[in-house]
Motif scaffolding. Structure first.
Motif, mmCIF file in Angstrom:
data_model
loop_
_atom_site.group_PDB
_atom_site.id
_atom_site.type_symbol
_atom_site.label_atom_id
_atom_site.label_comp_id
_atom_site.label_asym_id
_atom_site.label_seq_id
_atom_site.Cartn_x
_atom_site.Cartn_y
_atom_site.Cartn_z
ATOM 1 N N ASN A 82 52.577 41.185 39.663
ATOM 2 C CA ASN A 82 53.361 40.501 40.592
ATOM 3 C C ASN A 82 52.849 41.067 41.785
ATOM 4 O O ASN A 82 52.723 40.155 42.971
ATOM 5 N N CYS A 83 52.578 42.324 41.852
ATOM 6 C CA CYS A 83 52.005 42.891 43.136
ATOM 7 C C CYS A 83 50.399 42.462 43.358
ATOM 8 O O CYS A 83 50.039 42.188 44.472
ATOM 9 N N LEU A 84 49.694 42.593 42.194
ATOM 10 C CA LEU A 84 48.156 42.175 42.538
ATOM 11 C C LEU A 84 47.963 40.795 42.542
ATOM 12 O O LEU A 84 47.043 40.680 43.342
ATOM 13 N N ALA A 85 48.621 40.039 41.968
ATOM 14 C CA ALA A 85 48.165 38.667 42.277
ATOM 15 C C ALA A 85 48.282 37.889 43.404
ATOM 16 O O ALA A 85 47.187 37.382 43.727
ATOM 17 N N PRO A 86 49.108 38.300 44.241
ATOM 18 C CA PRO A 86 48.932 37.600 45.829
ATOM 19 C C PRO A 86 47.881 38.195 46.636
ATOM 20 O O PRO A 86 47.380 37.571 47.400
ATOM 21 N N ILE A 87 47.628 39.413 46.316
ATOM 22 C CA ILE A 87 46.690 40.283 46.963
ATOM 23 C C ILE A 87 45.218 39.541 46.646
ATOM 24 O O ILE A 87 44.359 39.278 47.448
ATOM 25 N N ILE A 88 45.246 39.430 45.465
ATOM 26 C CA ILE A 88 43.770 38.864 44.939
ATOM 27 C C ILE A 88 43.591 37.196 45.275
ATOM 28 O O ILE A 88 42.823 36.898 45.877
ATOM 29 N N GLY A 89 44.961 36.619 45.024
ATOM 30 C CA GLY A 89 45.075 35.328 45.682
ATOM 31 C C GLY A 89 44.556 35.077 47.129
ATOM 32 O O GLY A 89 43.896 34.134 47.630
ATOM 33 N N GLY A 90 45.153 35.999 47.814
ATOM 34 C CA GLY A 90 44.916 36.004 49.211
ATOM 35 C C GLY A 90 43.647 36.364 49.619
ATOM 36 O O GLY A 90 42.985 35.572 50.718
ATOM 37 N N GLN A 91 43.006 37.116 49.021
ATOM 38 C CA GLN A 91 41.337 37.346 49.198
ATOM 39 C C GLN A 91 40.679 36.118 48.888
ATOM 40 O O GLN A 91 39.628 35.743 49.603
ATOM 41 N N ILE A 92 41.015 35.501 47.896
ATOM 42 C CA ILE A 92 40.065 34.257 47.333
ATOM 43 C C ILE A 92 40.471 33.214 48.582
ATOM 44 O O ILE A 92 39.495 32.484 48.914
#
Length: 179
Positions: A82-92
């Motif tokens: 749940n912490c990594l998903a928004p970071i990865i999604g935000g970068q994409i």
């Protein structure tokens, strides 16, 4: 099936520019509802697997301590996701926005498509590497069982079934009419 349903949900959630789905609140709400439903099928079955793995690795009996330890591992992994998903999604999303000349509406649908195709890829890999071989193995085992049964029931096989005896005695011993 959960990965397939997740990818379908993400295509609706975006909504997908790849499939030409027109952006609307209705598609987004249907997509997020389906995504919430399908994610449960991904995460809930993992807990018993984690309990079994921890029990095997640590040599523990099934106890409240084991359940607590496995639940902690499960919730920790879920929290990291749940912490990594928004970071990865935000970068994409940011990469897509920059590539489209700072168009802020292009990033989120593109990100949902990337995640949907990743989920679809997991589905295909799991199907090809786990489901299909298991299905083919089950089919081979069924054919072996059938061949063994046919061998065991060859011309010299003794039939111990009660059905034959019942059929032979039906006309005489089981007739209550007295004839």
């Amino acid at each position: 099936m959960a990965f397939l349903l997740c990818s379908f949900s993400l295509f609706l959630f975006g909504p997908s520019p790849t499939f030409g789905i027109t952006p609307s609140l209705a598609w987004t709400l249907v997509g997020i509802g389906c995504l919430g439903f399908s994610v449960a099928f991904l995460f809930v079955p993992l807990l018993p697997e984690i309990i079994a793995a921890v029990a095997e690795k640590e040599g523990l009996e099934n106890s409240p301590f084991l359940s607590d330890k496995a639940s902690g591992i499960y919730n920790g992994a879920y929290g990291v996701g749940n912490c990594l998903a928004p970071i990865i999604g935000g970068q994409i999303s940011a990469a897509k926005i920059r590539a489209d000349g700072n168009n802020p509406t292009a990033g989120f649908p593109f990100t949902c498509d990337v995640m949907a195709f990743a989920s679809l890829g997991f589905f295909v890999l799991y199907f090809l590497l786990a489901i299909l071989p298991s299905f083919l193995q089950d089919k081979k085992n069924a054919q072996r069982r059938e061949q063994k049964l046919l061998q065991d029931l060859g011309p010299n096989a003794q039939d111990n079934s009660l059905t034959i005896e019942f059929e032979q005695n039906r006309a005489t011993h089981l007739n209550d009419s007295g004839k």
